[in-house]
Design a protein around this motif. Structure first.
Motif, short mmCIF file in Angstrom:
data_model
loop_
_atom_site.label_atom_id
_atom_site.label_comp_id
_atom_site.label_asym_id
_atom_site.label_seq_id
_atom_site.Cartn_x
_atom_site.Cartn_y
_atom_site.Cartn_z
N SER A 134 1.26 -0.79 -0.20
CA SER A 134 -0.09 0.55 0.14
C SER A 134 0.91 0.60 -0.33
O SER A 134 1.96 0.62 0.60
N ILE A 135 0.24 2.25 -0.95
CA ILE A 135 1.00 3.58 -1.01
C ILE A 135 0.19 4.87 -0.73
O ILE A 135 -1.10 5.09 -1.43
N ILE A 136 0.44 5.51 -0.08
CA ILE A 136 -0.58 6.47 0.57
C ILE A 136 0.67 8.07 0.21
O ILE A 136 1.80 8.77 0.19
N ALA A 137 0.31 8.94 -0.94
CA ALA A 137 0.87 9.85 -1.86
C ALA A 137 0.31 11.22 -1.34
O ALA A 137 -1.26 10.53 -1.49
N TYR A 138 0.97 11.49 -0.92
CA TYR A 138 0.67 14.00 -1.03
C TYR A 138 1.41 14.64 -1.89
O TYR A 138 2.27 14.30 -1.95
N SER A 139 0.33 15.28 -2.40
CA SER A 139 0.22 16.08 -3.29
C SER A 139 0.84 17.38 -3.09
O SER A 139 0.79 18.44 -3.89
N GLY A 140 -0.06 17.57 -2.34
CA GLY A 140 -0.30 19.45 -1.92
C GLY A 140 1.19 19.93 -1.45
O GLY A 140 0.89 21.35 -1.36
N HIS A 141 2.61 19.27 -1.17
CA HIS A 141 3.75 19.93 -0.96
C HIS A 141 4.78 19.33 -2.42
O HIS A 141 4.02 19.01 -2.85
N GLN A 142 5.20 20.89 -2.98
CA GLN A 142 6.55 20.77 -3.99
C GLN A 142 6.81 18.78 -3.66
O GLN A 142 6.97 18.52 -4.99
N GLU A 143 8.07 18.85 -2.35
CA GLU A 143 8.38 17.21 -2.96
C GLU A 143 7.45 16.31 -2.99
O GLU A 143 8.21 15.35 -3.15
N GLY A 144 6.19 16.23 -1.94
CA GLY A 144 4.75 15.57 -2.11
C GLY A 144 4.52 15.83 -3.97
O GLY A 144 4.28 14.16 -4.32
N TYR A 145 4.49 16.25 -4.37
CA TYR A 145 3.80 17.04 -5.44
C TYR A 145 4.71 15.88 -6.85
O TYR A 145 4.76 14.93 -7.56
N LEU A 146 5.74 15.70 -6.46
CA LEU A 146 7.03 15.56 -7.49
C LEU A 146 6.85 14.03 -7.10
O LEU A 146 6.89 12.92 -7.42
N GLU A 147 6.55 13.71 -5.67
CA GLU A 147 6.84 11.88 -5.48
C GLU A 147 5.30 11.21 -6.08
O GLU A 147 5.67 10.26 -6.28
N SER A 148 4.56 12.17 -5.96
CA SER A 148 3.03 11.34 -6.08
C SER A 148 3.26 11.27 -7.46
O SER A 148 3.14 9.81 -8.30
N LYS A 149 3.64 12.14 -8.34
CA LYS A 149 3.98 11.59 -9.77
C LYS A 149 4.81 10.72 -10.26
O LYS A 149 4.24 10.12 -11.00
N ALA A 150 5.93 10.47 -9.74
CA ALA A 150 6.67 9.60 -9.80
C ALA A 150 6.68 8.04 -9.02
O ALA A 150 6.32 6.95 -10.40
N VAL A 151 5.76 8.40 -8.23
CA VAL A 151 5.07 6.75 -8.13
C VAL A 151 4.02 7.07 -9.22
O VAL A 151 3.60 5.28 -9.26
N GLU A 152 3.13 7.27 -9.15
CA GLU A 152 2.31 6.63 -10.35
C GLU A 152 2.90 6.58 -12.03
O GLU A 152 2.19 5.17 -12.45
N GLU A 153 3.90 6.62 -12.13
CA GLU A 153 4.28 6.75 -13.55
C GLU A 153 5.22 5.62 -13.11
O GLU A 153 5.03 4.28 -13.84
N LEU A 154 5.59 5.08 -11.99
CA LEU A 154 6.69 3.49 -11.44
C LEU A 154 5.25 2.54 -12.26
O LEU A 154 5.21 1.60 -12.27
N LEU A 155 3.76 2.37 -11.45
CA LEU A 155 2.90 1.94 -10.75
C LEU A 155 2.04 1.55 -12.00
O LEU A 155 2.44 0.71 -12.53
N THR A 156 2.10 2.38 -13.54
CA THR A 156 1.64 2.42 -14.13
C THR A 156 1.78 1.80 -15.11
O THR A 156 2.06 0.85 -16.18
N THR A 157 3.51 1.33 -15.62
CA THR A 157 4.54 1.02 -15.89
C THR A 157 4.55 -1.05 -15.84
O THR A 157 4.93 -1.70 -16.53
N LEU A 158 4.35 -1.21 -14.42
CA LEU A 158 4.29 -2.49 -13.98
C LEU A 158 3.57 -3.42 -15.01
O LEU A 158 2.45 -2.97 -14.99
N PRO A 159 4.10 -4.31 -15.62
CA PRO A 159 3.77 -4.99 -16.10
C PRO A 159 2.30 -5.86 -15.58
O PRO A 159 2.37 -6.81 -14.74
N SER A 160 1.23 -5.77 -16.49
CA SER A 160 -0.08 -6.56 -15.74
C SER A 160 -0.62 -7.81 -15.73
O SER A 160 -0.90 -8.24 -14.99
#
Length: 197
Positions: A134-160
């Motif tokens: 489980s991953i809870i990501a917070y995009s409400g601050h600068q580093e959190g926004y970058l982190e959230s975006k990177a997490v989603e990009e990685l998870l989107t590319t995981l082999p189904s």
């Protein structure tokens, strides 16, 4: 009726897996609530590893676990979750990420995009079949926004053919509410990700 938030929902979605898991990880100890959840609900012979770079977080987690006499079940590690492979060699059944900063502490000390992605990639490689993250990501601050975006990009590319990934968010709330991701490993194929940039 119970109020839903990302933390409670993560626990509800993980509980059936936690109760039969032997190797569990809280990648962001914080105030110790995820460590306590994993320790209380896993089998008596299970082992929980709890990581945080802040000594304050480790001490808060230790204090909470002591209150419930669960000190011996949790190995507290003052280190970045990016170094998880230096502490754990075997398979992981459940891992929890609650990103961002330590509540009621300095907001400038927060999880970082690069170390989070490194940790996530390593755990994906160590995850047992039917293991869950489980991953809870917070995009409400600068580093959190970058982190959230990177997490989603990685998870989107995981082999189904190996992983199933779900996402939950509160769509009628303002102020950048947290996003919860759940990853389950469905098959035993090896996962090798590209090195983080």
């Amino acid at each position: 009726m119970q109020t839903f938030n990302a933390i409670k929902l993560a626990q509800q979605l993980l509980i059936d897996k936690v109760i039969m898991s032997k190797f569990l990880v809280d990648t962001t100890a914080g105030n110790g609530k995820d460590s306590l959840f994993l320790a209380q609900n896993s089998p008596i012979d299970a082992m929980v590893w709890s990581f945080d770079i802040q000594q304050t977080a480790i001490l808060k987690t230790k204090e909470l676990l002591s209150k419930y006499s669960l000190d011996d079940k949790v190995k507290l590690i003052t280190d970045s979750h990016a170094n998880i492979d230096q502490h754990i060699n075997g398979k992981i059944d459940v891992a929890m990420f609650n990103l961002g900063y330590l509540p009621n502490a300095q907001h400038k000390i927060t999880t970082q995009c690069q170390s989070t992605i490194t940790a996530l990639q390593k755990i994906l490689g160590l995850l047992s079949i039917e293991g869950v993250i489980s991953i809870i990501a917070y995009s409400g601050h600068q580093e959190g926004y970058l982190e959230s975006k990177a997490v989603e990009e990685l998870l989107t590319t995981l082999p189904s053919n190996i992983f199933t990934v779900g996402c939950w968010s509160m769509i009628n709330h303002n102020n950048n509410p947290p996003i919860l991701y759940i990853v389950e490993k469905m098959r035993g194929e090896a996962y090798e990700s590209a090195a983080p940039q």
